[in-house]
Scaffold this motif. Structure first.
Motif, short mmCIF file in Angstrom:
data_model
loop_
_atom_site.label_atom_id
_atom_site.label_comp_id
_atom_site.label_asym_id
_atom_site.label_seq_id
_atom_site.Cartn_x
_atom_site.Cartn_y
_atom_site.Cartn_z
N SER A 163 -6.88 -2.10 3.92
CA SER A 163 -6.39 -1.09 2.98
C SER A 163 -7.00 0.27 3.28
CB SER A 163 -6.73 -1.51 1.55
OG SER A 163 -6.14 -2.75 1.24
N THR A 173 -4.95 3.67 4.25
CA THR A 173 -5.00 4.82 3.35
C THR A 173 -5.75 6.00 3.97
OG1 THR A 173 -6.92 3.83 2.21
CG2 THR A 173 -4.74 3.46 1.26
N TYR A 198 -5.93 -3.62 -7.89
CA TYR A 198 -6.12 -4.50 -6.73
C TYR A 198 -7.53 -5.08 -6.74
CZ TYR A 198 -1.96 -1.99 -5.16
OH TYR A 198 -0.71 -1.45 -5.08
N LEU A 203 0.81 -1.21 0.00
CA LEU A 203 0.00 0.00 0.00
C LEU A 203 0.86 1.27 0.00
CD1 LEU A 203 -2.77 -1.02 2.57
CD2 LEU A 203 -2.99 -0.87 0.08
N SER A 253 1.90 1.94 -3.38
CA SER A 253 0.75 2.37 -4.17
C SER A 253 0.42 3.85 -3.92
CB SER A 253 -0.47 1.51 -3.83
OG SER A 253 -1.64 2.02 -4.43
#
Length: 299
Positions: free
Chosen positions: A171, A175, A231, A95, A98
């Protein structure tokens, strides 16, 4: 016959000419000073020193390509979407790469530069490093030193609590905290603090905190808008179930006897509010849409 000599000017006439010249000079200086004051005076200087309103770079609108003049070969099948690693530490690493790719490219469109947060992972509890002493658990972000603290036990618990949306829950939780880092990078945290310090009539600090948390949700949705292309576990249809799982788990953890308090339990705002703003970011992919929170849209 000798030429007539011109008598030298009297002292009085010379003094008058000097005074006249001095008056014109003072008038010119006064005009210049007034012009400078109007352009750069205190009123305008204060305006320039005020924090700018929250803003993100505008999204880039892709221009349509010209139609091909030659036959287009059949498109190759889309690559399979990536599946989430079971280990929370590995998922965090994935992550973080990303968010750097997505937010780094996005901020490059404006006058901002993406800076990696200092990542700290731990299990169970840790000493709270931001302001006051004491043990804490869960996930939180420290603006002062741009450090992101992630409790791997908390992430594992999200996965076990609702396995069907566990990867999405983990996730989202990460985030959301990264979104607080984004708010710090573009100056919105400072902007909000200035409102609090000035005692702005914006509903009080509780409403500002709520708007800040919902804004982080919206930005997490903006990340997910792009991440879903890569994803396989990031799905718009799962948003409500995922948020339900996260809020339920946070409330359960808050009731565990002897457990260190969570600084950001991810339970700010109602389910409907969080769902609305996460969807806003997810569906638009545009962080500027999230700024409606500061124009009275968040009630």
């Amino acid at each position: 016959m000798s030429e007539a000599s011109v008598p030298p000017p009297s002292g009085k006439g010379l003094l008058l000419r000097l005074l006249r010249s001095l008056a014109w000079l003072l008038m010119i200086v006064a005009i210049i000073l007034v012009a400078l004051y109007l352009a750069f005076g205190p009123a305008h200087l204060i305006d320039r020193l005020k924090p700018p309103p929250p803003a993100f770079p505008a999204t880039v609108v892709e221009t349509p390509q010209a139609p091909a003049t030659s036959p287009v070969p059949a498109a190759s099948p889309a690559p399979a979407l990536m599946q989430a690693p079971a280990d929370s530490q590995e998922l965090v690493a994935l992550l973080m790469d990303s968010v750097e790719d997505i937010w780094g490219e996005f901020l490059a469109r404006g006058d901002y530069v993406f800076k990696k947060p200092k990542l700290v992972t731990y299990r169970g509890q840790a000493q709270y490093p931001c302001k006051d002493a004491g043990a804490t658990s869960g996930l939180f972000y420290c603006p002062r030193d741009m450090s992101l603290h992630l409790d791997l036990d908390y992430l594992d618990g999200l996965q076990k609590g609702a396995p069907e949306v566990g990867d999405f829950s983990r996730s989202y939780a990460v985030t959301h905290e990264v979104a607080h880092h984004m708010l710090n990078l573009v100056g919105i945290n400072t902007w909000i603090k200035d409102f609090e310090d000035a005692g702005s009539e914006s509903g009080g600090p509780e409403r500002l905190q709520l708007a800040q948390e919902l804004l982080a949700d919206c930005l997490a949705g903006s990340w997910a808008s792009y991440a879903q292309r890569k994803y396989g576990w990031v799905k718009p249809a799962d948003v409500e179930a995922m948020l339900n799982a996260v809020i339920t788990y946070g409330e359960e953890q808050a009731k565990v006897p002897g457990k260190a308090a969570m600084r950001d339990p991810l339970t700010h705002g109602s389910l409907e509010q969080r769902k609305e703003w996460l969807h806003t970011g997810f569906e638009s992919g545009d962080p500027q849409r999230c700024m409606q929170l500061f124009t009275g849209a968040a009630q």
